[in-house]
Design a protein around this motif. Structure first.
Motif, mmCIF file in Angstrom:
data_model
loop_
_atom_site.group_PDB
_atom_site.id
_atom_site.type_symbol
_atom_site.label_atom_id
_atom_site.label_comp_id
_atom_site.label_asym_id
_atom_site.label_seq_id
_atom_site.Cartn_x
_atom_site.Cartn_y
_atom_site.Cartn_z
ATOM 1 N N CYS A 64 31.453 -2.869 0.294
ATOM 2 C CA CYS A 64 32.257 -2.201 1.308
ATOM 3 C C CYS A 64 31.602 -0.920 1.807
ATOM 4 N N GLN A 70 28.708 -9.900 5.566
ATOM 5 C CA GLN A 70 29.394 -10.482 6.705
ATOM 6 C C GLN A 70 30.476 -11.441 6.206
ATOM 7 N N SER A 73 35.852 -8.122 4.178
ATOM 8 C CA SER A 73 36.478 -6.883 4.638
ATOM 9 C C SER A 73 37.211 -6.239 3.467
ATOM 10 N N CYS A 74 37.296 -4.910 3.522
ATOM 11 C CA CYS A 74 37.906 -4.165 2.417
ATOM 12 C C CYS A 74 38.957 -3.202 2.939
ATOM 13 N N ASP A 75 39.891 -2.848 2.070
ATOM 14 C CA ASP A 75 40.888 -1.817 2.344
ATOM 15 C C ASP A 75 40.951 -0.869 1.151
#
Length: 477
Positions: A64, A70, A73-75
Motif C-alpha cells: 500500500c 495493481q 487497494s487499501c484503507d
C-alpha cells in the motif's frame, strides 16, 4: 496599499498552515505501516494465484506504499493499512498474471477488511486444471464483503457454495462465463442488499428459486445462457426496483406470469430463446418504462391485437420474431415514436400492412418477412432506399409493391411487383385461356391488332368466342 499587504500576509500564513496540515497528513499516510499478519496473509494469498516465485520484494515499503500492486487497494483502520480490494487477473496491463495451477489458500480469508474480491480470466484450463470454488470459510467475509466476482474463468467448476448465502453485505454477485454447474442455491435469496446478480454463461440447471423474488433492492438480474428450466416464478413480480431482467437462452417454459407487469421500473426484458407459451400477458402494457422487449424464438402464440401498444411509449426495441403470433398487426404499434427495431418476422401474421409503420420517425430496422401478409405495400421508394435489407418483407406470398416502383432501384427485396388488372366487360370473372392470364399480357392484344386499352365489351366477347372456337378445332382436328 497597506490593506493589500495585510491581506497578502494573512493569505500566506493560511497557505503555510494548510501546507503543514497536508504534509502531516501525507506523512501519516506514507509512513502508516501494514500490520504484519495482514501482509503475510496477502502475500500468501497472491502466491496461491500467481505462483511462489512472486514474493513482493519490489514493493516499497509494502503493497500500500509507493509501489502498490495493481489490483490491490487499501484503507486505513486505526493507523494501519488493510486490504480493501483484491482483483486477480489481467485487469490492467501490468497486473499479476495467474499461474497454471491456481490455489485458493486459507490466508485469503484472513483479509478481515476485504470489501471487493474479483477473479477475471484467471482459471482458464477446465480440462487440465479444473478448480472448484472453496466451500468453507466464506462466513469470515460476512461482515465486510460487498462485491464478489468470478468472470471469464472456464476452469472454475463445481457448484455455487451454499455458504455464499451468508454474505449478507453483498451488493454485487457476478459469476459469469465460468464452468459452474448444478442448481442455484435458494439461500441466495437471503442477500437482501444485492443490487446486481449476474450468473450468466454457465451450466446451471433446475428452476429459478422462488426466493429470488425477495431481492427487493435488485437492479440487474441476469441468468442468461444456462440450462434453467421450469416456469418463471410469479415471485419475480416482487423485484420492484429491477431495471434489467435477462433470462434469455435457457429452457424455461410455461406462460408469462401476469405479475411481471409489477416491474414498473424495468427498461430491459429479454426472454428470447426459451420455450414460453400461452400468449402475451396483458400486464406487459403496464410496463411504461420498458425500452427493450425481446421475446423472440419462443412458441408464445396469441394475438398482437390483445395489447394496447401505445401505452409503451418508451419502447426502442420490440422483437417478437418467431413467436407463433397470429392475427393482424395493430395500428397502435405505429404510435411507438421511439421505436428503432421492430421484429415481427417468422410468425403467422395476416392482413394488409399498415403504411404508418414507414412513418415511425426513428425506425431503422423493420422485419416482417415470413408471414401471411397480403395486399400492396404502400411505402415510398425513399423508404426502401433508406432501409435496404433492414426492411424485410420477403416470404409473404400475397404481398406486392406498386408497378411504378419498377422504374427505380428502390424496391423491397424479395417482394414481387403487383399485377395490373384488366377488367373484362361483360364477364363475371377474370378469363384465362390455357395457362395465359389475359390481364397480365397487354402485348397479347397488341399483337392481334387491337389496343389493350379502350376495347368495348362487344369486341371482347367476339374475341373470346373466336379464341374458344380455335381451341376446340385444334382439339378435334
Amino acid at each position: 496599499m497597506k490593506s493589500f499587504i495585510t491581506m497578502s500576509h494573512t493569505g500566506f500564513v493560511l497557505f503555510i498552515i494548510c501546507l503543514g496540515v497536508w504534509s502531516n497528513g501525507q506523512e501519516d499516510i506514507e509512513t502508516a505501516p501494514m500490520e504484519k499478519t495482514e501482509q503475510e496473509a496477502l502475500y500468501s494469498a497472491i502466491q496461491g494465484f500467481v505462483g511462489k516465485e512472486w514474493n513482493g520484494s519490489d514493493l516499497y515499503p509494502d503493497p500500500c506504499g509507493w509501489t502498490p500492486i495493481q489490483g490491490v487497494s487499501c484503507d486505513l483502520y486505526d493507523g494501519f493499512w488493510y486490504v480493501s480490494a483484491l482483483n486477480i487477473g489481467p485487469v490492467h496491463d501490468n497486473s499479476l498474471s495467474c499461474a497454471p495451477n491456481v490455489e485458493f489458500r486459507p490466508h485469503l480469508f484472513e483479509l478481515k477488511h476485504l470489501k471487493v474480491l474479483s477473479f477475471f480470466n484467471c482459471l482458464i484450463s477446465p480440462g487440465r486444471h479444473p478448480i472448484p470454488i472453496p466451500t468453507a470459510k466464506w462466513e469470515k467475509f460476512a461482515g465486510n464483503l460487498e462485491s464478489l466476482e468470478f468472470r471469464s474463468n472456464p476452469g472454475l467448476t463445481g457448484q455455487i457454495p451454499t455458504s455464499f448465502g451468508g454474505l449478507i453485505k453483498l451488493q454485487s454477485l457476478v459469476l459469469s462465463e465460468n464452468g459452474l454447474m448444478g442448481e442455484l442455491p435458494t439461500n441466495i435469496g437471503n442477500l437482501i442488499n444485492l443490487r446486481r446478480l449476474v450468473l450468466a454463461g454457465n451450466g446451471f440447471t433446475g428452476q429459478i428459486p422462488n426466493s429470488f423474488g425477495g431481492l427487493n433492492e435488485l437492479l440487474i438480474l441476469d441468468l442468461s445462457r444456462n440450462y434453467l428450466s421450469g416456469p418463471l416464478p410469479s415471485t419475480l413480480g416482487g423485484l420492484i426496483s429491477l431495471l434489467k431482467l435477462d433470462l434469455s437462452n435457457n429452457l424455461l417454459d410455461g406462460t408469462l406470469p401476469r405479475e411481471i407487469g409489477n416491474l414498473k421500473n424495468l427498461t430491459l426484458l429479454d426472454l428470447r430463446h426459451n420455450k414460453l407459451s400461452g400468449g402475451l400477458t396483458q400486464s406487459l402494457q403496464e410496463m411504461g418504462s420498458l425500452e427493450e422487449l425481446v421475446l423472440s424464438n419462443n412458441p408464445i402464440g396469441g394475438d398482437l391485437m390483445s395489447l394496447e401498444w401505445q401505452n409503451m411509449q418508451k419502447l426502442v426495441v420490440l422483437d417478437l420474431s418467431n413467436t407463433s403470433l397470429t392475427g393482424k398487426i395493430p395500428e397502435s404499434i405505429s404510435e411507438l415514436k421511439r421505436l428503432r427495431f421492430l421484429g415481427l418476422n417468422n410468425n403467422n401474421l395476416s392482413g394488409d400492412l399498415l403504411p404508418k409503420l414507414a412513418a415511425l420517425p426513428c425506425i431503422s430496422a423493420l422485419y416482417l418477412n415470413g408471414n401471411n401478409l397480403t395486399g400492396e405495400l404502400k411505402f415510398s421508394g425513399w423508404f426502401y432506399g433508406k432501409m435496404g435489407r433492414r426492411f424485410g418483407a420477403w416470404n409473404n406470398p400475397n404481398l406486392c409493391y406498386p408497378m411504378e416502383l419498377m422504374s427505380t432501384s428502390n424496391v423491397p427485396y424479395g417482394v414481387k411487383p403487383c399485377q395490373q388488372e384488366v377488367t373484362f366487360y361483360g364477364l363475371d370473372s377474370r378469363t384465362k385461356l390455357g395457362n395465359w392470364n389475359l390481364n397480365q399480357n397487354s402485348h397479347f392484344m397488341a399483337s392481334l391488332g387491337f389496343s389493350s386499352y379502350g376495347i368495348d365489351g362487344f369486341w371482347w366477347v367476339f374475341l373470346v368466342e373466336m379464341m374458344m372456337m380455335v381451341l376446340v378445332l385444334n382439339i378435334f382436328l
